[in-house]
Design a protein around this motif. Structure first.
Motif, PDB file in Angstrom:
ATOM      1  N   LEU A 174       0.903  -1.156  -0.175  1.00  0.00           N
ATOM      2  CA  LEU A 174       0.117   0.041   0.216  1.00  0.00           C
ATOM      3  C   LEU A 174       0.799   1.135   0.033  1.00  0.00           C
ATOM      4  N   THR A 175       0.446   2.162  -0.840  1.00  0.00           N
ATOM      5  CA  THR A 175       1.155   3.564  -0.496  1.00  0.00           C
ATOM      6  C   THR A 175       0.806   4.152   0.882  1.00  0.00           C
ATOM      7  N   SER A 176       1.385   5.315   1.314  1.00  0.00           N
ATOM      8  CA  SER A 176       1.273   5.792   2.603  1.00  0.00           C
ATOM      9  C   SER A 176      -0.407   6.190   2.533  1.00  0.00           C
ATOM     10  N   ARG A 177      -1.020   6.867   1.509  1.00  0.00           N
ATOM     11  CA  ARG A 177      -2.179   7.163   1.578  1.00  0.00           C
ATOM     12  C   ARG A 177      -3.115   6.110   1.771  1.00  0.00           C
ATOM     13  N   GLU A 178      -2.982   4.988   0.963  1.00  0.00           N
ATOM     14  CA  GLU A 178      -3.664   4.021   1.113  1.00  0.00           C
ATOM     15  C   GLU A 178      -3.798   3.258   2.555  1.00  0.00           C
ATOM     16  N   ARG A 179      -2.680   3.126   3.216  1.00  0.00           N
ATOM     17  CA  ARG A 179      -2.438   2.675   4.502  1.00  0.00           C
ATOM     18  C   ARG A 179      -3.304   3.809   5.513  1.00  0.00           C
ATOM     19  N   GLU A 180      -3.379   4.773   5.273  1.00  0.00           N
ATOM     20  CA  GLU A 180      -4.006   5.924   5.931  1.00  0.00           C
ATOM     21  C   GLU A 180      -5.636   5.632   5.822  1.00  0.00           C
ATOM     22  N   ASN A 228     -17.633   6.847   3.422  1.00  0.00           N
ATOM     23  CA  ASN A 228     -16.887   7.410   2.265  1.00  0.00           C
ATOM     24  C   ASN A 228     -17.094   9.068   2.611  1.00  0.00           C
ATOM     25  N   ALA A 229     -18.154   9.421   3.069  1.00  0.00           N
ATOM     26  CA  ALA A 229     -18.000  10.955   3.461  1.00  0.00           C
ATOM     27  C   ALA A 229     -17.364  11.200   4.379  1.00  0.00           C
ATOM     28  N   GLU A 230     -17.066  10.604   5.354  1.00  0.00           N
ATOM     29  CA  GLU A 230     -16.176  10.888   6.458  1.00  0.00           C
ATOM     30  C   GLU A 230     -14.854  10.692   6.101  1.00  0.00           C
ATOM     31  N   LEU A 231     -14.493   9.747   5.226  1.00  0.00           N
ATOM     32  CA  LEU A 231     -13.184   9.433   4.739  1.00  0.00           C
ATOM     33  C   LEU A 231     -12.590  10.922   3.740  1.00  0.00           C
ATOM     34  N   ALA A 232     -13.504  11.458   2.881  1.00  0.00           N
ATOM     35  CA  ALA A 232     -13.388  12.355   2.171  1.00  0.00           C
ATOM     36  C   ALA A 232     -12.965  13.635   2.937  1.00  0.00           C
ATOM     37  N   ALA A 233     -13.709  13.938   4.009  1.00  0.00           N
ATOM     38  CA  ALA A 233     -13.672  14.836   4.988  1.00  0.00           C
ATOM     39  C   ALA A 233     -12.444  14.945   5.691  1.00  0.00           C
ATOM     40  N   GLU A 234     -11.857  13.690   6.162  1.00  0.00           N
ATOM     41  CA  GLU A 234     -10.756  13.509   6.699  1.00  0.00           C
ATOM     42  C   GLU A 234      -9.597  13.702   5.868  1.00  0.00           C
ATOM     43  N   LEU A 235      -9.744  13.104   4.827  1.00  0.00           N
ATOM     44  CA  LEU A 235      -8.253  13.179   3.849  1.00  0.00           C
ATOM     45  C   LEU A 235      -8.129  14.176   3.197  1.00  0.00           C
ATOM     46  N   VAL A 236      -9.468  15.176   3.050  1.00  0.00           N
ATOM     47  CA  VAL A 236      -9.297  16.495   2.573  1.00  0.00           C
ATOM     48  C   VAL A 236      -9.351  16.046   0.861  1.00  0.00           C
ATOM     49  N   VAL A 237     -10.019  14.964   0.388  1.00  0.00           N
ATOM     50  CA  VAL A 237     -10.132  14.849  -0.982  1.00  0.00           C
ATOM     51  C   VAL A 237     -11.706  14.590  -1.402  1.00  0.00           C
ATOM     52  N   SER A 238     -11.642  14.447  -2.684  1.00  0.00           N
ATOM     53  CA  SER A 238     -13.192  14.270  -3.366  1.00  0.00           C
ATOM     54  C   SER A 238     -13.646  12.743  -3.233  1.00  0.00           C
ATOM     55  N   ALA A 239     -14.835  12.691  -3.047  1.00  0.00           N
ATOM     56  CA  ALA A 239     -15.739  11.376  -2.982  1.00  0.00           C
ATOM     57  C   ALA A 239     -15.096  10.412  -4.015  1.00  0.00           C
ATOM     58  N   HIS A 240     -14.949  10.979  -5.298  1.00  0.00           N
ATOM     59  CA  HIS A 240     -14.201   9.987  -6.124  1.00  0.00           C
ATOM     60  C   HIS A 240     -12.866   9.516  -5.837  1.00  0.00           C
ATOM     61  N   VAL A 294     -11.675   9.090  -2.718  1.00  0.00           N
ATOM     62  CA  VAL A 294     -11.925   8.163  -1.718  1.00  0.00           C
ATOM     63  C   VAL A 294     -12.240   6.710  -2.423  1.00  0.00           C
ATOM     64  N   LYS A 295     -13.131   6.902  -3.260  1.00  0.00           N
ATOM     65  CA  LYS A 295     -13.561   5.490  -3.865  1.00  0.00           C
ATOM     66  C   LYS A 295     -12.538   4.734  -4.498  1.00  0.00           C
ATOM     67  N   THR A 296     -11.561   5.531  -5.059  1.00  0.00           N
ATOM     68  CA  THR A 296     -10.496   4.986  -5.602  1.00  0.00           C
ATOM     69  C   THR A 296      -9.608   4.301  -4.681  1.00  0.00           C
ATOM     70  N   HIS A 297      -9.167   5.279  -3.578  1.00  0.00           N
ATOM     71  CA  HIS A 297      -8.287   4.596  -2.567  1.00  0.00           C
ATOM     72  C   HIS A 297      -9.172   3.355  -1.812  1.00  0.00           C
ATOM     73  N   VAL A 298     -10.224   3.414  -1.729  1.00  0.00           N
ATOM     74  CA  VAL A 298     -10.798   2.149  -1.037  1.00  0.00           C
ATOM     75  C   VAL A 298     -10.561   0.894  -1.872  1.00  0.00           C
ATOM     76  N   SER A 299     -11.144   1.209  -3.229  1.00  0.00           N
ATOM     77  CA  SER A 299     -10.865   0.036  -4.071  1.00  0.00           C
ATOM     78  C   SER A 299      -9.491  -0.372  -4.465  1.00  0.00           C
ATOM     79  N   SER A 311      -6.614  10.838  18.537  1.00  0.00           N
ATOM     80  CA  SER A 311      -5.206  10.796  17.902  1.00  0.00           C
ATOM     81  C   SER A 311      -4.439   9.913  17.468  1.00  0.00           C
ATOM     82  N   GLY A 312      -5.124   8.816  17.404  1.00  0.00           N
ATOM     83  CA  GLY A 312      -4.442   7.368  17.050  1.00  0.00           C
ATOM     84  C   GLY A 312      -3.896   7.553  15.593  1.00  0.00           C
ATOM     85  N   PRO A 313      -3.488   6.114  15.056  1.00  0.00           N
ATOM     86  CA  PRO A 313      -2.854   6.183  13.662  1.00  0.00           C
ATOM     87  C   PRO A 313      -3.690   6.720  12.914  1.00  0.00           C
ATOM     88  N   ALA A 314      -2.941   7.385  11.743  1.00  0.00           N
ATOM     89  CA  ALA A 314      -3.694   8.128  10.819  1.00  0.00           C
ATOM     90  C   ALA A 314      -4.711   9.245  11.312  1.00  0.00           C
TER      91      ALA A 314
END
Length: 246
Positions: free
Chosen positions: A155-161, A172-184, A186-191, A222-225
């Motif tokens: 995994l890349t560092s972003r994928e580990r996160e 997915n919505a919470e992931l997008a907010a936490e990672l500050v990225v688009s919903a699309h 996020v879907k790519t990272h999860v896949s 404040s745990g990992p990621a």
């Protein structure tokens, strides 16, 4: 598309009630009822079912073992039915490949929704207990051994996160907010996470995050990621949305 469902519970009235609720839906067909795990596995194979609802405690073969067989040998998705005092089974059920857990006092709409969610490749845990159950049951599971996290090297560092956040049950919505990225994105990272690690769905991603030691049960906000909220934070979403089709 008609969703073919098998309902398995050793209490006839319980399984009959679930079957009646599901059969009333225009897109769902209850193809069989089963009184134990052996009958459930046989019914899944005979009818090529899409989803099987499995009571955790059943004679001959319990729901956990039935889920293990179904998920390993068929394309059928397993959703477990449990009571609140059986929390300890959640971890083993997820490891067996189950796509989610529902309490037996589930509302009609949530039962129907769980079946549809499972077919779409998503994962669902009862909303009132989702994160707390995962954390509590993971704490009872085996501790990661030396080098357990090496499988995450792909995994890349972003994928580990992303995996760490999945382990905490974020949508997915919470992931997008936490990672500050688009919903699309996020879907790519999860896949990518699911594909690279050979995981069936996001429920298995939760287990993987714990078993590799990427996150630990009861970790603080404040745990990992840097994921928000502890596992028992209120208002946890039930759907760990987006499996193979994130």
């Amino acid at each position: 598309m008609t969703i073919r469902v098998v309902v398995a519970d050793d209490q006839e009235l319980v399984r009959g009630g679930f079957a009646m609720i599901l059969a009333a839906q225009p897109d769902i067909e209850v193809v069989a009822e089963a009184g134990d795990g052996v009958e459930a596995v046989a019914a899944v194979r005979r009818h090529d079912a899409d989803v099987v609802l499995l009571d955790v405690r059943m004679p001959r073969m319990d729901g956990i073992e039935a889920a293990r067989v179904v998920c390993a040998e068929t394309r059928c998705k397993a959703v477990m039915l449990t009571t609140f005092d059986e929390d300890e089974y959640v971890y083993e059920g997820l490891r067996a490949g189950a796509s989610g857990f529902l309490l037996k006092d589930v509302r009609r709409a949530d039962l129907v929704h769980a079946v549809r969610v499972a077919v779409e490749g998503d994962s669902l845990l009862a909303p009132s207990v989702a994160r707390r159950l995962v954390a509590d049951c993971a704490a009872r599971g085996p501790r990661p051994g030396p080098g357990a996290d090496r499988m995450l090297d792909v995994l890349t560092s972003r994928e580990r996160e992303t995996l760490a956040l999945l382990g905490r049950g974020l949508t997915n919505a919470e992931l997008a907010a936490e990672l500050v990225v688009s919903a699309h994105t996020v879907k790519t990272h999860v896949s990518n996470v699911l594909t690279k690690l050979g995981l069936r769905d996001r429920a298995q991603a939760v287990v993987c995050a714990y078993e590799t030691g990427l996150i630990t049960p009861g970790a603080s906000a404040s745990g990992p990621a840097g994921s928000p909220g502890s596992p028992d934070s209120p208002g946890s979403p039930g759907v760990l949305g987006g499996g193979r089709r994130p």
